[in-house]
Design a protein around this motif. Structure first.
Motif, mmCIF file in Angstrom:
data_model
loop_
_atom_site.group_PDB
_atom_site.id
_atom_site.type_symbol
_atom_site.label_atom_id
_atom_site.label_comp_id
_atom_site.label_asym_id
_atom_site.label_seq_id
_atom_site.Cartn_x
_atom_site.Cartn_y
_atom_site.Cartn_z
ATOM 1 N N LYS A 97 57.556 9.202 5.596
ATOM 2 C CA LYS A 97 58.596 9.395 4.587
ATOM 3 C C LYS A 97 58.828 10.887 4.358
ATOM 4 N N ALA A 98 57.748 11.657 4.324
ATOM 5 C CA ALA A 98 57.862 13.106 4.141
ATOM 6 C C ALA A 98 58.650 13.729 5.300
ATOM 7 N N PHE A 99 58.394 13.258 6.506
ATOM 8 C CA PHE A 99 59.101 13.763 7.684
ATOM 9 C C PHE A 99 60.580 13.386 7.632
ATOM 10 N N MET A 100 60.854 12.138 7.305
ATOM 11 C CA MET A 100 62.244 11.650 7.288
ATOM 12 C C MET A 100 63.073 12.302 6.183
ATOM 13 N N THR A 101 62.431 12.700 5.090
ATOM 14 C CA THR A 101 63.164 13.307 3.974
ATOM 15 C C THR A 101 63.167 14.835 4.044
ATOM 16 N N GLY A 102 62.548 15.397 5.080
ATOM 17 C CA GLY A 102 62.563 16.846 5.256
ATOM 18 C C GLY A 102 61.475 17.599 4.508
ATOM 19 N N LEU A 103 60.568 16.885 3.841
ATOM 20 C CA LEU A 103 59.466 17.550 3.147
ATOM 21 C C LEU A 103 58.435 18.079 4.136
ATOM 22 N N LEU A 104 58.383 17.468 5.303
ATOM 23 C CA LEU A 104 57.457 17.847 6.367
ATOM 24 C C LEU A 104 58.270 18.129 7.624
ATOM 25 N N LYS A 105 58.086 19.318 8.171
ATOM 26 C CA LYS A 105 58.756 19.687 9.419
ATOM 27 C C LYS A 105 57.717 19.678 10.523
ATOM 28 N N VAL A 106 58.080 19.107 11.666
ATOM 29 C CA VAL A 106 57.149 18.989 12.782
ATOM 30 C C VAL A 106 57.787 19.543 14.040
ATOM 31 N N LYS A 107 57.034 20.419 14.727
ATOM 32 C CA LYS A 107 57.447 20.924 16.033
ATOM 33 C C LYS A 107 56.368 20.532 17.027
ATOM 34 N N GLY A 108 56.788 20.142 18.202
ATOM 35 C CA GLY A 108 55.808 19.763 19.217
ATOM 36 C C GLY A 108 55.650 18.257 19.274
ATOM 37 N N ASN A 109 54.432 17.823 19.491
ATOM 38 C CA ASN A 109 54.101 16.422 19.692
ATOM 39 C C ASN A 109 54.103 15.663 18.359
ATOM 40 N N VAL A 110 55.204 14.979 18.087
ATOM 41 C CA VAL A 110 55.348 14.255 16.812
ATOM 42 C C VAL A 110 54.300 13.145 16.702
ATOM 43 N N MET A 111 53.975 12.504 17.793
ATOM 44 C CA MET A 111 52.962 11.432 17.754
ATOM 45 C C MET A 111 51.584 11.989 17.374
ATOM 46 N N MET A 112 51.310 13.229 17.775
ATOM 47 C CA MET A 112 50.052 13.866 17.398
ATOM 48 C C MET A 112 50.010 14.066 15.878
ATOM 49 N N ALA A 113 51.149 14.385 15.303
ATOM 50 C CA ALA A 113 51.219 14.603 13.853
ATOM 51 C C ALA A 113 50.792 13.357 13.086
ATOM 52 N N THR A 114 51.069 12.192 13.638
ATOM 53 C CA THR A 114 50.700 10.947 12.954
ATOM 54 C C THR A 114 49.188 10.766 12.882
ATOM 55 N N LYS A 115 48.441 11.464 13.723
ATOM 56 C CA LYS A 115 46.982 11.344 13.732
ATOM 57 C C LYS A 115 46.318 12.140 12.611
ATOM 58 N N LEU A 116 47.067 13.047 11.978
ATOM 59 C CA LEU A 116 46.467 13.884 10.939
ATOM 60 C C LEU A 116 45.950 13.050 9.771
ATOM 61 N N ASP A 117 46.674 12.015 9.398
ATOM 62 C CA ASP A 117 46.256 11.157 8.292
ATOM 63 C C ASP A 117 44.874 10.569 8.561
ATOM 64 N N ALA A 118 44.666 10.078 9.763
ATOM 65 C CA ALA A 118 43.366 9.498 10.126
ATOM 66 C C ALA A 118 42.267 10.563 10.115
ATOM 67 N N VAL A 119 42.593 11.769 10.539
ATOM 68 C CA VAL A 119 41.622 12.864 10.538
ATOM 69 C C VAL A 119 41.197 13.186 9.107
ATOM 70 N N LEU A 120 42.173 13.271 8.207
ATOM 71 C CA LEU A 120 41.877 13.572 6.805
ATOM 72 C C LEU A 120 41.027 12.466 6.175
ATOM 73 N N LYS A 121 41.355 11.213 6.477
ATOM 74 C CA LYS A 121 40.596 10.096 5.919
ATOM 75 C C LYS A 121 39.164 10.063 6.461
ATOM 76 N N THR A 122 38.998 10.336 7.742
ATOM 77 C CA THR A 122 37.665 10.365 8.345
ATOM 78 C C THR A 122 36.817 11.445 7.700
ATOM 79 N N ALA A 123 37.401 12.606 7.516
ATOM 80 C CA ALA A 123 36.662 13.713 6.921
ATOM 81 C C ALA A 123 36.287 13.420 5.473
ATOM 82 N N LYS A 124 37.209 12.804 4.731
ATOM 83 C CA LYS A 124 36.939 12.462 3.331
ATOM 84 C C LYS A 124 35.764 11.476 3.255
ATOM 85 N N ALA A 125 35.727 10.557 4.194
ATOM 86 C CA ALA A 125 34.648 9.564 4.216
ATOM 87 C C ALA A 125 33.297 10.214 4.529
ATOM 88 N N LYS A 126 33.317 11.303 5.301
ATOM 89 C CA LYS A 126 32.071 11.970 5.700
ATOM 90 C C LYS A 126 31.505 12.849 4.586
#
Length: 127
Positions: A97-126
């Motif tokens: 939603k942030a990407f579609m509304t322009g709150l988040l700008k992404v350059k490069g591999n957009v599919m890689m950007a989707t992995k950030l959420d999982a990275v943040l959640k994994t780190a929070k759990a650790k």
């Protein structure tokens, strides 16, 4: 992890905690996270004063967070406001939603950007 923190950025606390989580991971956990993510994120965050700070999350080789741009080309460059990064990391803002509304700008591999959420959640759990 004071070298990661940047005054005036709430995001720096989150990224510092992420760095600490990576440091606390066992080598096997870190290698598994690197294998699963296999990318370098450059995150450019702008605060309310208009100042921009950059952090790198390297989950391609090292499994660590550092301040500044990556030494090698990032797979994805994400640009957003400080408050939006905080909301994204807390799960209060949907990345797509942030990407579609322009709150988040992404350059490069957009599919890689989707992995950030999982990275943040994994780190929070650790932590």
């Amino acid at each position: 992890m004071s070298d990661i923190k940047e005054d005036g950025f709430a995001s720096s606390e989150i990224l510092s905690n992420l760095a600490t989580a990576f440091e606390k991971m066992s080598d096997s956990d870190r290698k598994a996270q690197i294998k699963k993510t296999n990318g370098v994120f450059q995150i450019d965050v702008k605060n309310d004063n208009g100042k921009t700070a950059t952090w790198t999350i390297d989950l391609k080789e090292q499994g660590k967070v550092s301040k500044g741009a990556p030494s090698k080309k990032a797979d994805v460059i994400m640009t957003l406001a400080d408050k939006h990064f905080v909301e994204l990391s807390e799960g209060k803002l949907n990345g797509q939603k942030a990407f579609m509304t322009g709150l988040l700008k992404v350059k490069g591999n957009v599919m890689m950007a989707t992995k950030l959420d999982a990275v943040l959640k994994t780190a929070k759990a650790k932590l």
